[in-house]
Scaffold this motif. Structure first.
Motif, mmCIF file in Angstrom:
data_model
loop_
_atom_site.group_PDB
_atom_site.id
_atom_site.type_symbol
_atom_site.label_atom_id
_atom_site.label_comp_id
_atom_site.label_asym_id
_atom_site.label_seq_id
_atom_site.Cartn_x
_atom_site.Cartn_y
_atom_site.Cartn_z
ATOM 1 N N GLU A 112 -1.966 11.381 46.376
ATOM 2 C CA GLU A 112 -1.756 12.614 45.617
ATOM 3 C C GLU A 112 -2.373 13.808 46.335
ATOM 4 N N ASP A 118 5.940 14.117 43.355
ATOM 5 C CA ASP A 118 5.668 13.436 42.088
ATOM 6 C C ASP A 118 6.500 12.167 41.951
ATOM 7 N N LYS A 122 5.044 8.488 41.281
ATOM 8 C CA LYS A 122 5.488 7.745 40.108
ATOM 9 C C LYS A 122 6.007 6.375 40.501
ATOM 10 N N SER A 266 6.698 20.379 49.170
ATOM 11 C CA SER A 266 6.435 19.544 47.990
ATOM 12 C C SER A 266 7.670 18.776 47.546
#
Length: 403
Positions: A112, A118, A122, A266
């Motif tokens: 992270e 994300d 996950k 990102s």
């Protein structure tokens, strides 16, 4: 003179700490507070050292003597009893603290902090959760290949061979991290590579010839779905990004004056910003879309919530409604189509095509080299591809590689 339990019980504190010997270096230390502490004085490697055994009566006289004798045996074998005791304490702590789940949580925290997407986090959490039921509470240094094989076999039993393969890979990442931080000495997954059922590789559905692709383009340009879905499908054809890169795009990423779209690191799969030139047809689509969603953060908001992006299922469902099965066309398939047809045209260098697809290696020098050398070619290629897409979408079925 050897001590007795009667003597030990009768020992009274004084204003200073006293030492009462039991023999062989073992003594009890009586503190002014009344504590009676077992200590062993010994020499190792020419140095005087002291080893604590606990307090009386929690540690009895017999237990203290047993610990003294064990320490003497270690000394006779050339082992420092203090170092041995610290190692045993560390092992006990590791059994409680350095479990697979604890190290996996540390590993996920590192991932992270590295800024991974994300969706990546996950997926890793989900896969680690599949293994944690079997090995989560075990000390990571004690886990064997057989222990890891148990959750892998359970996933395989459901027919999820690709998931089992990815699970093994993520568990391996946790073990390699554990080795790097000195909490494990080997990766037990290494020997499991040949134990899993190899998943059948299936390519993403894509139309890779101009006549069939033209039929898809005509269907998209005539599609009567929502403004956001129509625009997304058109831009997938014109720009061939990864679906997630487009669906989650924010208006601030588009510079319609400079005709560029900068995908932030990102969301970029290669974990670096990726700038794409916008051909004239793409600019036209974006300007039309901006009239509808330009006041929002997301360029392609979901119907259910303006703060949630359009889903990939929405785009694929639109393709199904147009009559294209999942074996013929998917939102991700536009990338394979573009790669195939651009390479077959013979007009553009393979490196420029790879750079446009966002496949350039992460090395800083190589990245800068590709951008400087191929940007002009990529701009021309984008305009050529955009014109070919527009022509085919209007019914002029041409082989753009021969036009």
């Amino acid at each position: 003179m050897a001590l007795s339990d009667v003597q030990l019980r009768s020992l009274k504190p004084s204003s200073t700490t006293r030492k009462i010997s039991d023999g062989g270096g073992l003594f009890v230390q009586v503190t002014p507070s009344g504590s009676k502490l077992w200590r062993l004085a010994y020499r190792y490697d020419g140095k005087q050292k002291l080893l604590a055994f606990g307090s009386y009566p929690a540690v009895s006289l017999a237990d203290a003597r047993t610990r003294r004798d064990n320490a003497k045996r270690l000394l006779a074998s050339g082992i420092d009893p203090s170092s041995h005791a610290k190692a045993e304490k560390a092992a006990r702590r590791a059994a409680v603290e350095d479990t697979f789940q604890a190290v996996a949580d540390e590993f996920l925290g590192k991932v992270e902090r590295e800024g991974k997407a994300d969706a990546t986090l996950k997926k890793k959490r989900w896969l680690i959760g599949l293994a944690a039921a079997d090995i989560g509470r075990q000390p990571i240094s004690d886990i064997s290949a057989a222990d890891v094989l148990a959750p892998l076999r359970r996933v395989e039993a459901l027919g999820n061979y690709e998931t089992a393969r990815r699970l093994r890979a993520v568990v391996s990442q946790v073990f390699r991290y554990a080795i790097a931080i000195s909490k494990a000495t080997n990766d037990p997954t290494f020997g499991l590579r040949g134990a899993l059922v190899a998943p059948k590789v299936t390519n993403r559905a894509a139309l890779t010839d101009w006549p069939n692709f033209a039929g898809l383009l005509r269907a998209i340009w005539c599609y009567e779905g929502t403004v956001e879905t129509r625009a997304a499908l058109k831009l997938m054809a014109l720009l061939y990004p990864r679906p997630g890169e487009l669906r989650q795009a924010e208006w601030k990423e588009f510079d319609l004056n400079d005709a560029t779209w900068t995908i932030p690191e990102s969301r970029s799969k290669m974990r670096r910003p990726h700038c794409k030139p916008l051909p004239a047809p793409a600019l036209e689509v974006l300007r039309g879309l901006k009239e509808h969603t330009g006041t929002r953060r997301l360029a392609f908001p979901s119907i259910q919530s303006p703060e949630r992006p359009l889903s990939e299922n929405t785009m694929n469902a639109a393709l199904r409604r147009m009559g294209f099965s999942q074996t013929e066309a998917t939102s991700h398939g536009f990338r394979a189509t573009a790669s195939t047809l651009l390479n077959e045209s013979g007009m553009w260098s393979p490196d420029a095509i790879e750079a446009e697809l966002g496949h350039v290696g992460a090395d800083e020098v190589r990245r800068a080299y590709h951008r400087a050398r191929y940007w002009e070619e990529r701009v021309k290629m984008a305009e050529w591809w955009g014109a070919a897409i527009l022509s085919n979408s209007r019914g002029r079925v041409i082989d753009a590689g021969k036009s």
